[in-house]
Design a protein around this motif. Structure first.
Motif, mmCIF file in Angstrom:
data_model
loop_
_atom_site.group_PDB
_atom_site.id
_atom_site.type_symbol
_atom_site.label_atom_id
_atom_site.label_comp_id
_atom_site.label_asym_id
_atom_site.label_seq_id
_atom_site.Cartn_x
_atom_site.Cartn_y
_atom_site.Cartn_z
ATOM 1 N N PHE A 1 0.867 -1.182 0.000
ATOM 2 C CA PHE A 1 0.000 0.000 0.000
ATOM 3 C C PHE A 1 0.896 1.221 0.000
ATOM 4 O O PHE A 1 2.066 1.145 0.366
ATOM 5 C CB PHE A 1 -0.909 0.034 1.248
ATOM 6 C CG PHE A 1 -0.149 -0.092 2.529
ATOM 7 C CD1 PHE A 1 0.342 1.041 3.170
ATOM 8 C CD2 PHE A 1 0.143 -1.338 3.072
ATOM 9 C CE1 PHE A 1 1.075 0.936 4.333
ATOM 10 C CE2 PHE A 1 0.892 -1.448 4.233
ATOM 11 C CZ PHE A 1 1.347 -0.317 4.866
ATOM 12 N N GLN A 2 0.306 2.334 -0.437
ATOM 13 C CA GLN A 2 1.014 3.608 -0.294
ATOM 14 C C GLN A 2 0.124 4.573 0.484
ATOM 15 O O GLN A 2 0.279 4.743 1.679
ATOM 16 C CB GLN A 2 1.415 4.154 -1.670
ATOM 17 C CG GLN A 2 2.555 3.339 -2.301
ATOM 18 C CD GLN A 2 2.932 3.800 -3.681
ATOM 19 O OE1 GLN A 2 2.767 4.938 -4.051
ATOM 20 N NE2 GLN A 2 3.474 2.884 -4.483
ATOM 21 N N CYS A 3 -0.867 5.154 -0.218
ATOM 22 C CA CYS A 3 -1.689 6.149 0.481
ATOM 23 C C CYS A 3 -2.625 5.518 1.495
ATOM 24 O O CYS A 3 -3.028 6.157 2.457
ATOM 25 C CB CYS A 3 -2.465 6.993 -0.521
ATOM 26 S SG CYS A 3 -3.920 6.209 -1.229
ATOM 27 N N GLY A 4 -2.997 4.266 1.278
ATOM 28 C CA GLY A 4 -3.880 3.582 2.221
ATOM 29 C C GLY A 4 -5.357 3.729 1.905
ATOM 30 O O GLY A 4 -6.197 3.143 2.581
ATOM 31 N N GLY A 5 -5.691 4.490 0.874
ATOM 32 C CA GLY A 5 -7.097 4.721 0.555
ATOM 33 C C GLY A 5 -7.853 3.464 0.168
ATOM 34 O O GLY A 5 -9.038 3.330 0.446
#
Lengths: 202, 724
Positions: A144-148
């Motif tokens: 994941f990066q932004c987690g959205g």
């Protein structure tokens, strides 16, 4: 050329509402209807129903209008904001939760349709401080990066493994394609799911 | 001493993100907040004649329907508010999806239903929304942010005439939308003349400036909070109307208001990558050395703005070329404002890198060799030598790993089953910014450190890198360091846009942490109760939370003990300036084109990048993975379609605006980094990177398709139908 929009035309929601009224045969006057069991909820405009759900193992009663989605019931009424709204029309998968063990896009189901169901959200996956193996794998593989989209990805992954659809990277790629990741950590998501699936098999 | 910076440290915000504990803007509990839903114009050009809110107001739970008659007059903020007007300040309509009313209700459903019940009459004129339908010829817009839209060097026209080899081609690409998973959202809460906003913002200070200007408030009266951000890709960088309208509605209603844009509304509310045409003429020697580039591009501008976001930075300066003439033109159209979208240069770079591939075939020179021959040792605009540019190393590393030397110099040479297989490559480059940044680091009486600065984590790993830097500088374990960001009340710092986060903030975080370390060491050596009393500060090493005498290791203390005895936290602040610049790299990839269906798969990718010092290998790799897949979306699927009669977006959703899904992403991406600090960077040798690894991918895919099939496609996206 003049154009008018709005009240003149039926909207999707007014149609839905009319259908709900007709199906239940309820009076139009606002009142609170208490659902006796699945499929027996009846309410008109402004009316509400009390829906009892088992959310993350806890019995929760929530009073909602019939048009309230399971997603908005979780987020806006039960304060469970871990489940995310990305598109509100079943396209992105960010709102994926487990309903009676199956992955469901919670924006596409009304709360009143889930009377008595067992709902698992991202908040209910860890056992206290101990993360679920899929959660751990997501951190380990930087999935994941932004987690959205992450809550939805993880809930979907738990079900994907349960369903037996995580037998190969290729299978995971296909069966995890209902969850969009705009940051596009797809390779890492596949690695995380494969890793967690391996753990689940051994 | 570096132990953590550069390593593949797992994200420190990982646990919060995988448990749902991370609080994004729309997750903030705000008691008593009304839900706001925007009513948006359904015509593209004209004016609002009448708004009938009676049915909406009669709907249970609807508290108010606000229109241009109800809102306070606001001041149009300057950049970074990119729109040149604020909706709902008058009746003029400039594009479809322009807010005309806002419905406030107790529940979200009531507000949504109320918005559907608002009836609006318009006077409407026939709109023009695509470049082909422009009413006026293209023009050269005024400089945008002090950068001119016409750039000349030498004499391109003469050099083209005299060039032994010439290439002329037209490239184009469709309108694109960012589509972060988290929709744009604002929750505004007024307290007298002060307002707090929980905002999906790439820069809390941007939102603060924009809101303060619009409402005529001092910046201190506006607080913007955004600890987590569900993606932005440029869409949440500038200020946008929904933020101002939510704050205005909350002020009028005297209650907090939460507004979340619907997915469909996002297609007219927060910018897009403009539709784009590019006419390129290149002159070269028979050995492939560029002698002239003349480029005129045409961008889809708007009725009210003429800002060009998709500049041709790579055409201007990536390769050595003595004669250049670039014009960024545009046409006015009745569309919503365009803006920056992940690596704005990608749009023009597709044309340049495709043209070089075409030239390589024309001259029978390997495309990689052609690029080497034109490698720029000097800044093409200033003439300064480019120090610490390691693009040639990138070429060598990635070509070797990919096996480029085995490339067949013929098209259509390889078929595997039903698919033609082709290889393509392109240079990657991006212009990054750097902003002045201040950071503070506090060592508490518990011996733990807190770094504070008003930057963001858009998903790129800011929390993690800040934590690594502080842990290294202080000699603390990662778990004893916390980063607090995403709040305009913190020390001012660079935002998460223009690949500027790391180059802006790293130096100040490092210096503040070192100053805090030195202050704690000074406390220890001056403290009679410390075993280090009387030692020279230079003889103290800090590691794992301990302060140790280098020559006499039995003498040691801990942060916790030293600061605990002092009785109050040690806080240090530092401000560091850096400058923007360029980051380079290369992408090699394999694409497979189905012989009968025309479907394209990208099956193997190798990249190499020079971003100066790599701060965290896994978050840097994450940017490459994302960029490669964004490049696939850009090249093969993403396009926003307008109805030319009504001006409406036909596909404002994720089932018809296609973005890559998991199965579309290449199974394997090898990400190589040169990883040598840039001595000119004050950000611990790091340069801005995030947007670099998408820039070459679309051209590399088009070049691979040509290699596979012999078909050159110059209009993006290359959808399946174009290959049938």
């Amino acid at each position: 050329m003049a154009e008018s929009t709005g009240a003149a035309r039926p909207t999707r929601r007014t149609v839905l509402k009319t259908a709900a009224v007709t199906a239940g045969g309820a009076a139009l006057a606002p009142r609170t209807a208490v659902a006796a069991g699945a499929g027996e909820v009846a309410a008109g405009p402004g009316e509400t129903a009390v829906v009892t759900l088992s959310v993350n193992g806890k019995r929760r009663a929530v009073e909602v209008e019939p048009r309230v989605t399971l997603l908005d019931a979780l987020r806006e009424r039960l304060g469970l904001t871990g489940t995310k709204k990305g598109c509100d029309r079943g396209e992105c998968g960010a709102c994926t939760v487990l309903v009676d063990g199956e992955r469901v896009k919670s924006c596409l189901t009304l709360a009143v349709m889930r009377q008595g169901s067992e709902i698992t959200t991202i908040e209910g996956l860890a056992q206290g401080e101990r993360l679920h193996p899929v959660q751990e794998a997501f951190i380990r593989h930087d999935a994941f990066q932004c987690g959205g989209c992450t809550s939805g990805q993880i809930m979907s992954a738990v079900a994907c493994i349960d369903e037996g659809h995580a037998g190969s990277d290729q299978e995971i790629r296909e069966w995890m394609s209902g969850n969009l990741c705009r940051c596009a950590c797809y390779q890492n998501i596949v690695a995380a799911v494969a890793d967690a699936a391996k753990g689940a098999r051994s | 001493m570096t132990e953590l910076v550069g390593r593949s440290v797992a994200r420190v915000d990982g646990r919060a993100k995988v448990t749902g504990a991370a609080i994004y803007a729309a997750d903030q509990p705000v008691p008593d907040a009304l839900h706001g839903v925007l009513v948006m114009s359904t015509v593209a050009r004209g004016e609002v004649l009448r708004i009938d809110a009676s049915a909406a107001l009669a709907h249970p739970g609807v508290v108010a329907v606000l229109t241009h008659r109800d809102l306070p007059k606001l001041v149009v903020p300057h950049f970074p508010y990119v729109k040149r007007f604020i909706p709902m300040q008058g009746t003029a309509v400039h594009h479809v999806g322009q807010p005309v009313a806002i419905v406030l209700a107790t529940t979200l459903e009531q507000a949504q239903e109320g918005a559907a019940l608002v009836s609006v009459d318009y006077r409407a004129e026939k709109p023009s929304v695509v470049i082909d339908d422009a009413r006026e010829p293209a023009f050269l817009p005024q400089p945008f942010r002090d950068r001119p839209n016409e750039i000349r060097r030498g004499d391109a026209a003469s050099a083209l005439r005299e060039a032994p080899v010439r290439l002329e081609a037209r490239y184009s690409s469709a309108t694109r939308h960012h589509n972060p998973i988290e929709p744009h959202t604002t929750t505004a809460r007024w307290d007298g003349d002060r307002v707090t906003l929980f905002e999906s913002a790439q820069g809390v200070l941007v939102t603060r400036t924009v809101v303060a200007t619009a409402f005529g408030l001092p910046p201190e009266s506006v607080r913007v909070v955004a600890p987590y951000l569900g993606g932005g890709f440029g869409a949440k960088g500038p200020g946008w109307p929904h933020t101002l309208l939510t704050a205005a509605a909350a002020r009028v209603a005297r209650r907090p208001v939460r507004l979340v844009l619907s997915r469909a509304q996002m297609y007219t509310s927060a910018g897009h990558r403009a539709e784009y045409r590019q006419h390129l003429r290149i002159g070269a020697t028979r050995e492939g050395r560029l002698t002239a580039i003349a480029e005129t591009s045409t961008a889809q501008l708007t009725a009210t703005e003429d800002s060009v976001f998709n500049r041709s930075d790579s055409t201007i300066g990536l390769y050595t070329c003595p004669n250049l003439h670039v014009r960024h033109e545009g046409v006015r159209l009745d569309v919503a404002s365009s803006s920056y979208m992940r690596s704005p240069e990608t749009t023009s770079h597709f044309g340049l890198e495709t043209a070089l591939d075409e030239l390589s075939w024309q001259l029978s020179i390997d495309p990689l060799e052609l690029r080497r021959r034109n490698h720029a040792e000097f800044n093409q605009e200033t003439g300064e030598r480019l120090t610490s540019k390691r693009l040639l190393e990138c070429y060598a590393m990635a070509a070797e790993r990919f096996g480029w030397a085995r490339r067949q110099p013929r098209t259509g040479a390889t078929k595997d089953g039903d698919e033609y297989v082709g290889w393509g490559m392109a240079t990657e480059t991006h212009t990054f910014a750097a902003m002045p940044s201040t950071a503070s680091v506090t060592v508490g009486v518990d011996g733990k450190a807190l770094a504070q600065l008003a930057t963001q984590d858009i998903g790129t790993g800011t929390y993690t890198v800040v934590t690594q830097i502080v842990a290294d500088a202080l000699g603390l374990p990662l778990r004893d360091v916390q980063a607090q960001i995403g709040d305009s009340a913190l020390p001012p710092a660079g935002l998460s846009a223009a690949s500027a986060t790391i180059p802006s903030i790293s130096g100040s975080v490092d210096q503040a942490a070192r100053a805090a370390r030195d202050a704690v060491v000074a406390l220890a050596v001056a403290d009679r109760h410390s075993p280090l009393f009387g030692a020279a500060p230079a003889e103290i090493e800090t590691r794992d939370g301990r302060l140790v005498h280098l020559r006499d290791r039995h003498r040691h203390d801990t942060y916790r003990a030293v600061v605990g005895r002092a009785g109050e936290p040690v806080r240090r602040t530092a401000t560091v300036l850096n400058q923007g610049g360029h980051t380079y790299g290369v992408v090699f990839l394999e694409a497979r084109v189905h012989a009968r269906f025309g479907s394209v798969r990208v099956t193997r990718v190798v990249t190499a990048h020079d971003l100066g010092r790599v701060m965290n290998r896994r978050t840097a790799r994450g940017q490459v993975l994302g960029g490669v897949t964004w490049g696939i979306g850009h090249a093969l699927m993403e396009h926003t379609v307008f109805d030319r009669n009504t001006g409406r977006v036909v596909n404002p959703n994720l089932s018809t605006y296609l973005v890559p899904v998991n199965a579309d992403a290449p199974p394997e991406v090898e990400t190589l980094f040169v990883d040598k600090p840039d001595p000119a960077s004050t950000a611990m040798g790091a340069r801005g990177f995030g947007e670099t690894p998408i820039t070459g991918v679309p051209a590399a895919i088009g070049n691979a398709i040509y290699h596979a099939t012999g078909r050159r496609l110059r209009d993006l996206p290359i959808t399946q139908d174009k290959l049938l």
